[in-house]
Design a protein around this motif. Structure first.
Motif, PDB file in Angstrom:
ATOM      1  N   LYS A   2      29.330  31.514  46.532  1.00  0.00           N
ATOM      2  CA  LYS A   2      29.334  30.900  45.213  1.00  0.00           C
ATOM      3  C   LYS A   2      30.195  29.649  45.211  1.00  0.00           C
ATOM      4  O   LYS A   2      31.048  29.462  46.077  1.00  0.00           O
ATOM      5  CB  LYS A   2      29.876  31.899  44.184  1.00  0.00           C
ATOM      6  N   SER A   3      29.998  28.822  44.205  1.00  0.00           N
ATOM      7  CA  SER A   3      30.895  27.682  44.059  1.00  0.00           C
ATOM      8  C   SER A   3      32.311  28.192  43.862  1.00  0.00           C
ATOM      9  O   SER A   3      32.524  29.310  43.381  1.00  0.00           O
ATOM     10  CB  SER A   3      30.476  26.823  42.862  1.00  0.00           C
ATOM     11  N   LYS A   4      33.267  27.379  44.240  1.00  0.00           N
ATOM     12  CA  LYS A   4      34.660  27.816  44.175  1.00  0.00           C
ATOM     13  C   LYS A   4      35.066  28.185  42.746  1.00  0.00           C
ATOM     14  O   LYS A   4      35.893  29.070  42.535  1.00  0.00           O
ATOM     15  CB  LYS A   4      35.575  26.724  44.725  1.00  0.00           C
ATOM     16  N   SER A   5      34.463  27.553  41.756  1.00  0.00           N
ATOM     17  CA  SER A   5      34.805  27.865  40.363  1.00  0.00           C
ATOM     18  C   SER A   5      34.225  29.200  39.917  1.00  0.00           C
ATOM     19  O   SER A   5      34.713  29.812  38.968  1.00  0.00           O
ATOM     20  CB  SER A   5      34.311  26.757  39.432  1.00  0.00           C
ATOM     21  N   GLU A   6      33.185  29.679  40.596  1.00  0.00           N
ATOM     22  CA  GLU A   6      32.542  30.954  40.238  1.00  0.00           C
ATOM     23  C   GLU A   6      33.028  32.122  41.086  1.00  0.00           C
ATOM     24  O   GLU A   6      32.758  33.275  40.762  1.00  0.00           O
ATOM     25  CB  GLU A   6      31.026  30.832  40.389  1.00  0.00           C
ATOM     26  N   LEU A   7      33.735  31.838  42.145  1.00  0.00           N
ATOM     27  CA  LEU A   7      34.149  32.869  43.092  1.00  0.00           C
ATOM     28  C   LEU A   7      35.090  33.878  42.436  1.00  0.00           C
ATOM     29  O   LEU A   7      36.048  33.502  41.765  1.00  0.00           O
ATOM     30  CB  LEU A   7      34.844  32.198  44.278  1.00  0.00           C
ATOM     31  N   ARG A   8      34.809  35.154  42.633  1.00  0.00           N
ATOM     32  CA  ARG A   8      35.658  36.218  42.083  1.00  0.00           C
ATOM     33  C   ARG A   8      36.541  36.767  43.210  1.00  0.00           C
ATOM     34  O   ARG A   8      36.023  37.385  44.142  1.00  0.00           O
ATOM     35  CB  ARG A   8      34.800  37.335  41.497  1.00  0.00           C
ATOM     36  N   ILE A   9      37.827  36.495  43.101  1.00  0.00           N
ATOM     37  CA  ILE A   9      38.771  36.953  44.130  1.00  0.00           C
ATOM     38  C   ILE A   9      39.781  37.881  43.480  1.00  0.00           C
ATOM     39  O   ILE A   9      40.433  37.528  42.497  1.00  0.00           O
ATOM     40  CB  ILE A   9      39.492  35.770  44.799  1.00  0.00           C
ATOM     41  N   ALA A  10      39.911  39.085  44.037  1.00  0.00           N
ATOM     42  CA  ALA A  10      40.879  40.065  43.555  1.00  0.00           C
ATOM     43  C   ALA A  10      41.915  40.299  44.648  1.00  0.00           C
ATOM     44  O   ALA A  10      41.567  40.670  45.778  1.00  0.00           O
ATOM     45  CB  ALA A  10      40.190  41.376  43.197  1.00  0.00           C
ATOM     46  N   ILE A  11      43.168  40.074  44.310  1.00  0.00           N
ATOM     47  CA  ILE A  11      44.275  40.330  45.230  1.00  0.00           C
ATOM     48  C   ILE A  11      44.947  41.616  44.779  1.00  0.00           C
ATOM     49  O   ILE A  11      45.411  41.715  43.643  1.00  0.00           O
ATOM     50  CB  ILE A  11      45.277  39.161  45.226  1.00  0.00           C
ATOM     51  N   ILE A  12      45.020  42.596  45.664  1.00  0.00           N
ATOM     52  CA  ILE A  12      45.597  43.889  45.314  1.00  0.00           C
ATOM     53  C   ILE A  12      47.015  43.948  45.885  1.00  0.00           C
ATOM     54  O   ILE A  12      47.216  44.073  47.090  1.00  0.00           O
ATOM     55  CB  ILE A  12      44.750  45.054  45.858  1.00  0.00           C
TER      56      ILE A  12
END
Length: 365
Positions: A2-12
């Motif tokens: 995905k585009s960087k603005s749409e990317l879903r990143i979860a840091i646990i």
């Protein structure tokens, strides 16, 4: 990807590794949400030395001025037998291409973490989120928390420590290995070190056989971080008495013994020193490990927090440049595994009164 603005990143995990990853990604214009199981982020840990490669990360992320205000420059480390026999005084090794960068900046872990947290937007930091399950679906992951919340992410970054649940669920069990040593840690005032450690911002390690006492000055706090590292029996929360601690330092000189005798037992935090074996694999197509979850190491070379910070920078760079999440995670892992494996192995070298160098890493740079 995905585009960087749409990317879903979860840091646990909201410790140094997880918070660094969020800040590094923010510097690239990429949002990442941090999920931390604790209800609040309090003062934990001990003093550390931030090395020049990590300092350069903070410069890239726009944090250097904040970090500089909370740190003091240290140019030397000493290893000392007894109270006053300095048998090694050595400049910090150069770890970058700049030969003038032979130093460390000394800081308390809590001050470093507070600085990182302050640079994460409030709506991206989620406390009271204890992970219960992560489901790796290949192109994305589903993360479930004990409070009932469920999220989906294109990339999950496991910054959940040496006993990482994500590592166990996704990459298999890699149990912590007990070194045979305990660390008793406390913060004391400059006056309480009885004149032994505050001058010149020198990290001093006093050694007596297998026992060692670290005095790391924290100039900005007017405190000293004390670490008493001695052989002991394993427990995640060891029960300790002042008598047992004093027995372990009876071979040191009278001043060191007096410093430790004056510390209140309730001010001492005791932890087992554990690491994990270097891993063959850190990542799937959408899940990766960072910091202690990937390469937990002992404290002897002072590189655990530094490796987590540098992991974060490499991960952010890889995500910003790659075409797919899988490519990003593989590139990140390929870059970071050799150096972290080196320091995992070096960290198993405990200081002794027979040491020839304060920095075994010098042989590798």
């Amino acid at each position: 990807m995905k585009s960087k603005s749409e990317l879903r990143i979860a840091i646990i995990g909201g410790g140094i590794g997880g918070s660094s990853a969020a800040v590094a990604l923010k510097a690239k214009g990429i949002r990442a949400d941090v999920y931390e199981q604790a209800p609040a982020l309090g003062e934990v840990g001990a003093g550390i030395g931030i090395r020049p490669p990590s300092v350069n990360c903070f410069k890239k992320w726009g944090l250097y001025e904040d970090i500089e205000r909370l740190t003091s420059r240290s140019d030397f480390m000493e290893i000392i037998a007894g109270d006053d026999q300095v048998f090694i005084k050595e400049a910090w090794p150069v770890l970058t291409d700049d030969k003038s960068e032979a130093y460390a900046r000394l800081i308390h872990r809590a001050d470093l973490l507070d600085t990182l947290i302050a640079h994460i937007p409030a709506d991206q930091l989620h406390l009271n989120h204890r992970l219960t399950e992560v489901i790796d679906n290949g192109d994305h992951a589903e993360v479930k928390f004990a409070n009932g919340k469920i999220i989906e992410a294109d990339i999950v970054v496991a910054a959940d420590g040496i006993r990482s649940p994500i590592r166990a669920q996704v990459l298999g069990q890699h149990d912590p290995i007990f070194s045979g040593y305990l660390a008793h840690r406390a913060l004391i005032s400059n006056d309480a070190v009885l004149g032994m450690s505050s001058e010149e911002n020198i990290l001093r390690i006093y050694v007596d056989g297998k026992n060692s006492v670290y005095l790391l000055p924290l100039e900005c706090r007017k405190q000293v971080s004390v670490d008493i590292t001695v052989p002991g029996k394993f427990a995640w929360r060891p029960e300790m008495t002042k008598e047992l601690i004093m027995e372990s330092v009876k071979g040191f000189g009278p001043t060191i013994q007096k410093i430790i005798e004056n510390i209140n037992l309730e001010d001492i935090v005791t932890r087992p020193l554990c690491d994990i074996e270097p891993m063959d694999k850190w990542s799937t197509k959408c899940v990766t490990l960072i910091g202690d979850a990937a390469h937990a190491m002992l404290h002897n070379q002072g590189q655990g927090a530094n490796m987590a910070i540098q992991d974060a920078d490499a991960l952010a760079e890889a995500i910003a440049k790659a075409e797919t999440a899988e490519e990003a995670l593989q590139n990140y892992e390929k870059q970071r595994k050799p150096i972290t494996k080196l320091y995992q192995n070096l960290s198993r070298l405990f200081p002794t009164d027979e040491a020839e160098t304060a920095f075994p890493e010098k042989a590798h740079f």
